[in-house]
Design a protein around this motif. Structure first.
Motif, short mmCIF file in Angstrom:
data_model
loop_
_atom_site.label_atom_id
_atom_site.label_comp_id
_atom_site.label_asym_id
_atom_site.label_seq_id
_atom_site.Cartn_x
_atom_site.Cartn_y
_atom_site.Cartn_z
N GLY A 1 0.82 -1.20 0.00
CA GLY A 1 0.00 0.00 0.00
C GLY A 1 0.86 1.26 0.00
O GLY A 1 2.09 1.21 0.06
N GLU A 2 0.19 2.39 -0.07
CA GLU A 2 0.87 3.68 -0.18
C GLU A 2 1.84 3.90 0.99
O GLU A 2 1.48 3.70 2.15
N ILE A 3 3.03 4.32 0.66
CA ILE A 3 4.04 4.59 1.68
C ILE A 3 3.69 5.89 2.40
O ILE A 3 3.14 6.82 1.78
N ASP A 4 3.98 5.96 3.69
CA ASP A 4 3.59 7.12 4.49
C ASP A 4 4.59 8.27 4.30
O ASP A 4 5.24 8.71 5.23
N SER A 5 4.70 8.72 3.06
CA SER A 5 5.53 9.87 2.70
C SER A 5 4.98 10.42 1.40
O SER A 5 5.39 10.01 0.31
N PRO A 6 4.00 11.33 1.48
CA PRO A 6 3.31 11.81 0.27
C PRO A 6 4.24 12.35 -0.80
O PRO A 6 4.03 12.09 -1.99
N ASP A 7 5.28 13.09 -0.39
CA ASP A 7 6.22 13.64 -1.37
C ASP A 7 6.92 12.52 -2.14
O ASP A 7 7.04 12.57 -3.37
N LEU A 8 7.39 11.52 -1.42
CA LEU A 8 8.09 10.41 -2.04
C LEU A 8 7.16 9.60 -2.93
O LEU A 8 7.52 9.21 -4.05
N ALA A 9 5.94 9.33 -2.46
CA ALA A 9 4.99 8.55 -3.23
C ALA A 9 4.61 9.25 -4.54
O ALA A 9 4.56 8.63 -5.61
N ALA A 10 4.36 10.57 -4.46
CA ALA A 10 3.99 11.33 -5.66
C ALA A 10 5.15 11.37 -6.64
O ALA A 10 4.94 11.24 -7.86
N TRP A 11 6.35 11.58 -6.15
CA TRP A 11 7.53 11.61 -7.03
C TRP A 11 7.73 10.27 -7.73
O TRP A 11 8.02 10.22 -8.93
N ALA A 12 7.57 9.16 -7.00
CA ALA A 12 7.77 7.84 -7.59
C ALA A 12 6.75 7.57 -8.69
O ALA A 12 7.08 6.90 -9.68
N ARG A 13 5.53 8.08 -8.53
CA ARG A 13 4.52 7.89 -9.58
C ARG A 13 4.87 8.70 -10.83
O ARG A 13 4.65 8.25 -11.96
N ARG A 14 5.42 9.90 -10.63
CA ARG A 14 5.73 10.77 -11.76
C ARG A 14 6.99 10.32 -12.50
O ARG A 14 7.07 10.40 -13.72
N ARG A 15 7.99 9.89 -11.73
CA ARG A 15 9.28 9.60 -12.34
C ARG A 15 9.23 8.28 -13.10
O ARG A 15 8.91 7.25 -12.54
N LYS A 16 9.59 8.33 -14.36
CA LYS A 16 9.59 7.11 -15.17
C LYS A 16 10.87 6.34 -14.87
O LYS A 16 11.96 6.79 -15.21
N PRO A 17 10.78 5.18 -14.23
CA PRO A 17 12.00 4.45 -13.90
C PRO A 17 12.61 3.81 -15.15
O PRO A 17 11.90 3.35 -16.04
N SER A 18 13.94 3.80 -15.22
CA SER A 18 14.63 3.16 -16.34
C SER A 18 14.87 1.69 -16.05
O SER A 18 15.44 0.97 -16.87
N LEU A 19 14.46 1.25 -14.86
CA LEU A 19 14.67 -0.15 -14.46
C LEU A 19 13.34 -0.88 -14.52
O LEU A 19 12.44 -0.62 -13.74
N SER A 20 13.19 -1.81 -15.45
CA SER A 20 11.96 -2.59 -15.53
C SER A 20 12.02 -3.72 -14.52
O SER A 20 13.08 -4.05 -14.01
N GLY A 21 10.87 -4.31 -14.22
CA GLY A 21 10.93 -5.35 -13.21
C GLY A 21 9.72 -6.26 -13.10
O GLY A 21 9.74 -7.19 -12.34
N GLY A 22 8.65 -5.99 -13.82
CA GLY A 22 7.48 -6.85 -13.69
C GLY A 22 6.74 -6.59 -12.39
O GLY A 22 7.03 -5.66 -11.65
N SER A 23 5.77 -7.45 -12.09
CA SER A 23 4.94 -7.25 -10.91
C SER A 23 5.68 -7.64 -9.64
O SER A 23 6.35 -8.68 -9.57
N ALA A 24 5.54 -6.80 -8.62
CA ALA A 24 6.17 -7.09 -7.33
C ALA A 24 5.52 -8.30 -6.65
O ALA A 24 6.11 -8.88 -5.74
N MET A 25 4.32 -8.68 -7.08
CA MET A 25 3.65 -9.81 -6.46
C MET A 25 4.43 -11.11 -6.64
O MET A 25 4.25 -12.06 -5.89
N ALA A 26 5.32 -11.14 -7.63
CA ALA A 26 6.16 -12.33 -7.83
C ALA A 26 7.14 -12.52 -6.69
O ALA A 26 7.73 -13.59 -6.54
N LEU A 27 7.33 -11.48 -5.87
CA LEU A 27 8.30 -11.55 -4.77
C LEU A 27 7.68 -12.09 -3.49
O LEU A 27 8.41 -12.41 -2.54
N VAL A 28 6.36 -12.16 -3.42
CA VAL A 28 5.71 -12.61 -2.20
C VAL A 28 6.08 -14.08 -1.93
O VAL A 28 5.91 -14.92 -2.81
N PRO A 29 6.60 -14.40 -0.75
CA PRO A 29 6.94 -15.79 -0.45
C PRO A 29 5.69 -16.68 -0.52
O PRO A 29 4.61 -16.28 -0.08
N ASP A 30 5.85 -17.87 -1.09
CA ASP A 30 4.69 -18.75 -1.26
C ASP A 30 4.55 -19.75 -0.12
O ASP A 30 3.56 -20.47 -0.04
#
Length: 343
Positions: free
Chosen positions: A271-300
Protein backbone atom coordinates in the motif's frame (compact mmCIF):
# COMPACT_ATOMS: atom_id res chain seq x y z
CA UNK A 1 -6.89 -11.91 -4.10
CA UNK A 2 -3.75 -10.81 -2.26
CA UNK A 3 -2.36 -13.18 0.39
CA UNK A 4 -3.11 -12.14 3.99
CA UNK A 5 0.61 -11.73 4.82
CA UNK A 6 0.54 -8.40 2.98
CA UNK A 7 -2.29 -6.96 5.05
CA UNK A 8 -0.61 -8.24 8.23
CA UNK A 9 2.69 -6.53 7.41
CA UNK A 10 0.84 -3.39 6.39
CA UNK A 11 -1.17 -3.26 9.64
CA UNK A 12 -0.58 -5.96 12.31
CA UNK A 13 -3.80 -4.99 14.08
CA UNK A 14 -5.80 -6.88 11.41
CA UNK A 15 -4.76 -10.10 13.19
CA UNK A 16 -7.39 -9.44 15.86
CA UNK A 17 -10.05 -10.78 13.54
CA UNK A 18 -8.09 -13.49 11.78
CA UNK A 19 -9.31 -17.04 11.31
CA UNK A 20 -7.20 -20.18 11.59
CA UNK A 21 -7.15 -20.37 7.80
CA UNK A 22 -5.51 -16.95 7.48
CA UNK A 23 -2.86 -17.87 10.04
CA UNK A 24 -2.25 -21.20 8.29
CA UNK A 25 -1.67 -19.38 5.00
CA UNK A 26 0.59 -16.75 6.54
CA UNK A 27 2.91 -18.57 8.97
CA UNK A 28 4.85 -20.57 6.31
CA UNK A 29 5.30 -17.36 4.32
CA UNK A 30 6.65 -15.54 7.38
CA UNK A 31 9.04 -18.39 8.10
CA UNK A 32 10.29 -18.52 4.52
CA UNK A 33 11.05 -14.79 4.51
CA UNK A 34 12.55 -14.73 8.02
CA UNK A 35 9.83 -12.42 9.31
CA UNK A 36 8.18 -14.52 12.04
CA UNK A 37 9.91 -12.82 14.98
CA UNK A 38 9.56 -9.45 13.28
CA UNK A 39 5.78 -9.71 12.99
CA UNK A 40 5.66 -11.03 16.56
CA UNK A 41 7.35 -7.81 17.71
CA UNK A 42 5.11 -5.64 15.53
CA UNK A 43 1.99 -7.41 16.80
CA UNK A 44 3.08 -6.86 20.40
CA UNK A 45 3.71 -3.19 19.68
CA UNK A 46 0.24 -2.94 18.10
CA UNK A 47 -1.38 -4.33 21.26
CA UNK A 48 -2.21 -7.77 19.89
CA UNK A 49 -2.64 -10.02 22.92
CA UNK A 50 -2.41 -13.78 23.35
CA UNK A 51 -6.20 -13.96 23.13
CA UNK A 52 -6.03 -12.93 19.47
CA UNK A 53 -3.38 -15.51 18.48
CA UNK A 54 -3.83 -19.29 18.20
CA UNK A 55 -1.65 -21.36 20.59
CA UNK A 56 0.47 -22.83 17.77
CA UNK A 57 1.23 -19.38 16.40
CA UNK A 58 2.11 -18.11 19.89
CA UNK A 59 4.64 -20.93 20.27
CA UNK A 60 6.27 -20.07 16.95
CA UNK A 61 6.36 -16.38 17.85
CA UNK A 62 7.96 -17.17 21.21
CA UNK A 63 10.60 -19.54 19.79
CA UNK A 64 11.66 -17.28 16.93
CA UNK A 65 11.72 -14.23 19.21
CA UNK A 66 14.16 -15.96 21.56
CA UNK A 67 16.34 -16.87 18.59
CA UNK A 68 16.24 -13.31 17.23
CA UNK A 69 17.10 -11.81 20.62
CA UNK A 70 20.15 -14.08 20.87
CA UNK A 71 21.30 -13.19 17.35
CA UNK A 72 20.94 -9.46 17.93
CA UNK A 73 22.85 -9.67 21.22
CA UNK A 74 25.62 -11.51 19.39
CA UNK A 75 25.60 -8.89 16.65
CA UNK A 76 25.99 -6.09 19.17
CA UNK A 77 28.80 -8.00 20.90
CA UNK A 78 30.65 -8.55 17.61
CA UNK A 79 30.38 -4.86 16.80
CA UNK A 80 32.14 -4.18 20.08
CA UNK A 81 34.86 -6.69 19.16
CA UNK A 82 35.38 -4.97 15.81
CA UNK A 83 35.78 -1.67 17.63
CA UNK A 84 38.31 -3.28 19.95
CA UNK A 85 40.27 -4.75 17.02
CA UNK A 86 40.41 -1.53 14.99
CA UNK A 87 40.71 1.10 17.71
CA UNK A 88 43.59 3.50 17.14
CA UNK A 89 44.08 2.62 13.45
CA UNK A 90 42.11 5.59 12.08
CA UNK A 91 39.88 3.24 10.11
CA UNK A 92 36.28 4.37 9.78
CA UNK A 93 33.92 1.39 10.00
CA UNK A 94 30.36 1.87 8.77
CA UNK A 95 27.86 -0.82 9.87
CA UNK A 96 25.32 -1.57 7.14
CA UNK A 97 22.01 -3.43 6.87
CA UNK A 98 21.05 -5.25 10.10
CA UNK A 99 23.89 -3.80 12.18
CA UNK A 100 22.98 -0.28 11.07
CA UNK A 101 19.31 -0.79 11.97
CA UNK A 102 20.28 -2.21 15.36
CA UNK A 103 22.47 0.77 16.28
CA UNK A 104 19.81 3.30 15.37
CA UNK A 105 16.94 1.27 16.92
CA UNK A 106 15.05 1.30 13.62
CA UNK A 107 11.85 -0.70 13.13
CA UNK A 108 13.49 -3.26 10.76
CA UNK A 109 15.71 -4.35 13.67
CA UNK A 110 12.70 -5.61 15.64
CA UNK A 111 12.79 -9.41 15.69
CA UNK A 112 15.41 -9.44 12.97
CA UNK A 113 17.33 -12.60 12.19
CA UNK A 114 20.95 -12.02 11.20
CA UNK A 115 23.50 -14.48 9.89
CA UNK A 116 26.53 -12.18 10.00
CA UNK A 117 27.82 -8.71 10.71
CA UNK A 118 28.12 -6.45 7.64
CA UNK A 119 30.55 -3.54 7.75
CA UNK A 120 31.72 -1.09 5.10
CA UNK A 121 35.29 0.20 4.90
CA UNK A 122 37.06 2.46 2.41
CA UNK A 123 39.28 0.69 -0.11
CA UNK A 124 42.16 2.80 1.20
CA UNK A 125 41.84 1.15 4.61
CA UNK A 126 41.27 -2.45 3.56
CA UNK A 127 44.83 -3.62 4.21
CA UNK A 128 44.88 -2.22 7.76
CA UNK A 129 41.37 -3.48 8.49
CA UNK A 130 41.96 -7.03 7.27
CA UNK A 131 45.28 -7.31 9.12
CA UNK A 132 43.71 -6.12 12.37
CA UNK A 133 40.69 -8.41 12.03
CA UNK A 134 42.88 -11.43 11.33
CA UNK A 135 45.05 -10.58 14.34
CA UNK A 136 41.86 -10.52 16.44
CA UNK A 137 40.91 -14.04 15.34
CA UNK A 138 38.84 -13.60 12.19
CA UNK A 139 39.98 -15.74 9.30
CA UNK A 140 39.07 -15.04 5.70
CA UNK A 141 36.84 -17.72 4.19
CA UNK A 142 38.13 -17.48 0.61
CA UNK A 143 41.35 -17.26 -1.33
CA UNK A 144 40.95 -13.99 -3.17
CA UNK A 145 38.67 -11.12 -4.09
CA UNK A 146 37.50 -11.38 -7.67
CA UNK A 147 37.55 -8.26 -9.79
CA UNK A 148 34.20 -6.50 -9.73
CA UNK A 149 33.12 -7.99 -6.40
CA UNK A 150 31.90 -5.86 -3.50
CA UNK A 151 33.25 -7.66 -0.44
CA UNK A 152 35.91 -10.01 0.82
CA UNK A 153 35.03 -13.67 1.27
CA UNK A 154 33.31 -14.03 4.64
CA UNK A 155 35.44 -13.83 7.76
CA UNK A 156 34.80 -16.46 10.44
CA UNK A 157 36.13 -16.08 13.98
CA UNK A 158 38.35 -18.97 15.02
CA UNK A 159 36.90 -19.23 18.55
CA UNK A 160 33.34 -17.92 18.34
CA UNK A 161 32.54 -19.12 14.80
CA UNK A 162 30.76 -15.82 14.18
CA UNK A 163 30.70 -14.44 10.64
CA UNK A 164 31.69 -11.00 9.40
CA UNK A 165 31.31 -9.54 5.91
CA UNK A 166 33.83 -6.82 5.06
CA UNK A 167 32.47 -4.65 2.23
CA UNK A 168 34.32 -2.09 0.17
CA UNK A 169 31.34 -1.59 -2.16
CA UNK A 170 27.62 -1.81 -1.44
CA UNK A 171 26.89 -3.91 -4.53
CA UNK A 172 29.10 -5.69 -7.02
CA UNK A 173 30.43 -3.57 -9.87
CA UNK A 174 28.95 -3.86 -13.34
CA UNK A 175 25.33 -4.30 -12.29
CA UNK A 176 22.23 -2.19 -12.79
CA UNK A 177 23.08 0.23 -9.96
CA UNK A 178 26.11 1.65 -8.23
CA UNK A 179 26.76 3.91 -5.26
CA UNK A 180 29.65 6.24 -4.47
CA UNK A 181 30.88 4.39 -1.38
CA UNK A 182 33.63 6.87 -0.54
CA UNK A 183 31.03 9.66 -0.37
CA UNK A 184 28.76 7.51 1.79
CA UNK A 185 31.59 6.72 4.20
CA UNK A 186 32.79 10.33 4.34
CA UNK A 187 29.32 11.62 5.25
CA UNK A 188 28.69 8.99 7.94
CA UNK A 189 28.45 10.30 11.50
CA UNK A 190 31.39 9.26 13.76
CA UNK A 191 30.40 7.53 16.99
CA UNK A 192 31.96 8.13 20.44
CA UNK A 193 34.01 4.89 20.23
CA UNK A 194 36.24 6.47 17.57
CA UNK A 195 35.83 3.58 15.11
CA UNK A 196 32.19 3.22 14.07
CA UNK A 197 30.34 5.78 11.96
CA UNK A 198 26.58 5.73 11.38
CA UNK A 199 25.18 6.21 7.90
CA UNK A 200 23.17 9.30 7.12
CA UNK A 201 19.45 8.34 7.18
CA UNK A 202 19.12 8.88 3.42
CA UNK A 203 22.11 6.61 2.78
CA UNK A 204 20.67 3.91 5.05
CA UNK A 205 17.63 3.78 2.78
CA UNK A 206 19.66 3.92 -0.44
CA UNK A 207 21.92 1.06 0.65
CA UNK A 208 18.75 -1.00 1.05
CA UNK A 209 17.47 0.15 -2.35
CA UNK A 210 20.74 -0.79 -4.06
CA UNK A 211 20.63 -4.19 -2.37
CA UNK A 212 17.05 -4.71 -3.56
CA UNK A 213 17.81 -3.91 -7.20
CA UNK A 214 20.86 -6.14 -7.22
CA UNK A 215 19.03 -9.04 -5.55
CA UNK A 216 15.55 -8.59 -6.98
CA UNK A 217 15.44 -12.17 -8.25
CA UNK A 218 16.03 -13.64 -4.77
CA UNK A 219 13.81 -14.24 -1.75
CA UNK A 220 15.53 -11.37 0.11
CA UNK A 221 13.91 -8.81 -2.21
CA UNK A 222 10.60 -9.08 -0.34
CA UNK A 223 12.33 -8.22 2.93
CA UNK A 224 14.22 -5.39 1.20
CA UNK A 225 10.94 -3.73 0.22
CA UNK A 226 9.51 -4.09 3.71
CA UNK A 227 12.70 -2.60 5.18
CA UNK A 228 12.41 0.32 2.75
CA UNK A 229 8.86 1.06 3.85
CA UNK A 230 9.64 0.84 7.56
CA UNK A 231 12.82 2.92 7.27
CA UNK A 232 11.15 5.72 5.34
CA UNK A 233 8.21 5.89 7.73
CA UNK A 234 10.51 5.84 10.77
CA UNK A 235 12.77 8.59 9.44
CA UNK A 236 9.78 10.68 8.41
CA UNK A 237 8.49 10.62 11.98
CA UNK A 238 11.74 12.35 12.96
CA UNK A 239 11.80 14.67 9.92
CA UNK A 240 8.56 15.40 7.98
CA UNK A 241 10.72 16.52 5.00
CA UNK A 242 12.67 13.26 4.85
CA UNK A 243 11.02 12.17 1.59
CA UNK A 244 12.31 15.26 -0.21
CA UNK A 245 15.81 14.78 1.21
CA UNK A 246 15.80 11.15 0.09
CA UNK A 247 14.73 12.08 -3.44
CA UNK A 248 17.46 14.71 -3.71
CA UNK A 249 20.14 12.32 -2.44
CA UNK A 250 19.01 9.50 -4.73
CA UNK A 251 19.13 11.70 -7.81
CA UNK A 252 22.51 13.09 -6.79
CA UNK A 253 24.15 9.67 -6.49
CA UNK A 254 22.43 8.13 -9.52
CA UNK A 255 19.87 5.99 -7.71
CA UNK A 256 16.76 7.95 -8.67
CA UNK A 257 15.45 5.25 -11.00
CA UNK A 258 16.23 2.53 -8.48
CA UNK A 259 14.43 4.36 -5.67
CA UNK A 260 11.41 5.00 -7.88
CA UNK A 261 11.23 1.31 -8.82
CA UNK A 262 11.57 0.20 -5.20
CA UNK A 263 8.89 2.62 -3.95
CA UNK A 264 6.49 1.49 -6.67
CA UNK A 265 7.06 -2.17 -5.87
CA UNK A 266 6.69 -1.55 -2.14
CA UNK A 267 3.44 0.30 -2.80
CA UNK A 268 2.13 -2.57 -4.91
CA UNK A 269 2.78 -4.98 -2.05
CA UNK A 270 2.03 -3.01 1.10
CA UNK A 271 0.00 0.00 0.00
CA UNK A 272 0.87 3.68 -0.18
CA UNK A 273 4.04 4.59 1.68
CA UNK A 274 3.59 7.12 4.49
CA UNK A 275 5.53 9.87 2.70
CA UNK A 276 3.31 11.81 0.27
CA UNK A 277 6.22 13.64 -1.37
CA UNK A 278 8.09 10.41 -2.04
CA UNK A 279 4.99 8.55 -3.23
CA UNK A 280 3.99 11.33 -5.66
CA UNK A 281 7.53 11.61 -7.03
CA UNK A 282 7.77 7.84 -7.59
CA UNK A 283 4.52 7.89 -9.58
CA UNK A 284 5.73 10.77 -11.76
CA UNK A 285 9.28 9.60 -12.34
CA UNK A 286 9.59 7.11 -15.17
CA UNK A 287 12.00 4.45 -13.90
CA UNK A 288 14.63 3.16 -16.34
CA UNK A 289 14.67 -0.15 -14.46
CA UNK A 290 11.96 -2.59 -15.53
CA UNK A 291 10.93 -5.35 -13.21
CA UNK A 292 7.48 -6.85 -13.69
CA UNK A 293 4.94 -7.25 -10.91
CA UNK A 294 6.17 -7.09 -7.33
CA UNK A 295 3.65 -9.81 -6.46
CA UNK A 296 6.16 -12.33 -7.83
CA UNK A 297 8.30 -11.55 -4.77
CA UNK A 298 5.71 -12.61 -2.20
CA UNK A 299 6.94 -15.79 -0.45
CA UNK A 300 4.69 -18.75 -1.26
CA UNK A 301 5.49 -20.70 1.91
CA UNK A 302 6.44 -23.82 -0.05
CA UNK A 303 9.77 -25.62 0.22
CA UNK A 304 9.70 -25.95 -3.58
CA UNK A 305 7.95 -23.02 -5.28
CA UNK A 306 5.17 -23.85 -7.72
CA UNK A 307 5.80 -23.74 -11.46
CA UNK A 308 3.82 -20.52 -11.76
CA UNK A 309 5.86 -18.85 -9.02
CA UNK A 310 9.14 -19.93 -10.60
CA UNK A 311 7.97 -18.68 -13.99
CA UNK A 312 7.04 -15.25 -12.56
CA UNK A 313 10.42 -15.00 -10.83
CA UNK A 314 12.31 -15.87 -14.01
CA UNK A 315 10.27 -13.30 -15.93
CA UNK A 316 11.07 -10.68 -13.32
CA UNK A 317 14.75 -11.60 -13.42
CA UNK A 318 14.97 -11.12 -17.19
CA UNK A 319 13.04 -7.86 -16.98
CA UNK A 320 15.64 -6.54 -14.53
CA UNK A 321 18.50 -7.81 -16.66
CA UNK A 322 17.31 -5.87 -19.69
CA UNK A 323 18.11 -2.74 -17.70
CA UNK A 324 21.53 -3.97 -16.61
CA UNK A 325 22.98 -5.63 -19.73
CA UNK A 326 23.10 -5.04 -23.50
CA UNK A 327 20.37 -6.91 -25.44
CA UNK A 328 22.79 -9.48 -26.80
CA UNK A 329 24.10 -10.38 -23.36
CA UNK A 330 20.85 -10.59 -21.38
CA UNK A 331 19.97 -14.12 -22.47
CA UNK A 332 23.56 -15.31 -22.06
CA UNK A 333 23.83 -14.02 -18.48
CA UNK A 334 20.31 -15.14 -17.59
CA UNK A 335 20.99 -18.71 -18.65
CA UNK A 336 24.14 -18.78 -16.51
CA UNK A 337 22.14 -17.62 -13.50
CA UNK A 338 19.46 -20.24 -14.07
CA UNK A 339 22.15 -22.91 -14.33
CA UNK A 340 23.64 -21.80 -11.02
CA UNK A 341 26.77 -20.28 -12.53
CA UNK A 342 28.24 -16.96 -11.49
CA UNK A 343 27.86 -13.88 -13.65
Amino acid sequence: MKPPILSLLRDPSVARGWTAREWADTMPRLQQSGLTAHIAALADRAGITAAHIPPGVRRQFYATSIDSDAQLRTLRWELGEVVRALRGLEVRVVPIKGADYLLRNATPALGRTVADLDILVSRNHLAKATAALEAAGWGMGGEAVHEGNHQYPGFVHSLRATQLELHFQVVAEGGAVSLDVESVIASAVPQPDGVLALLQPTDTVLVRVAHFIRNSRTVSAFRDLLDLRELVEGFREQDPQFGLALIARAELVGLGAALSRAVRDSTELFGEIDSPDLAAWARRRKPSLSGGSAMALVPDGCAVPSFGTRLRRVGRMFARMRSAYPPGKTLQVGLKVLQGKSE
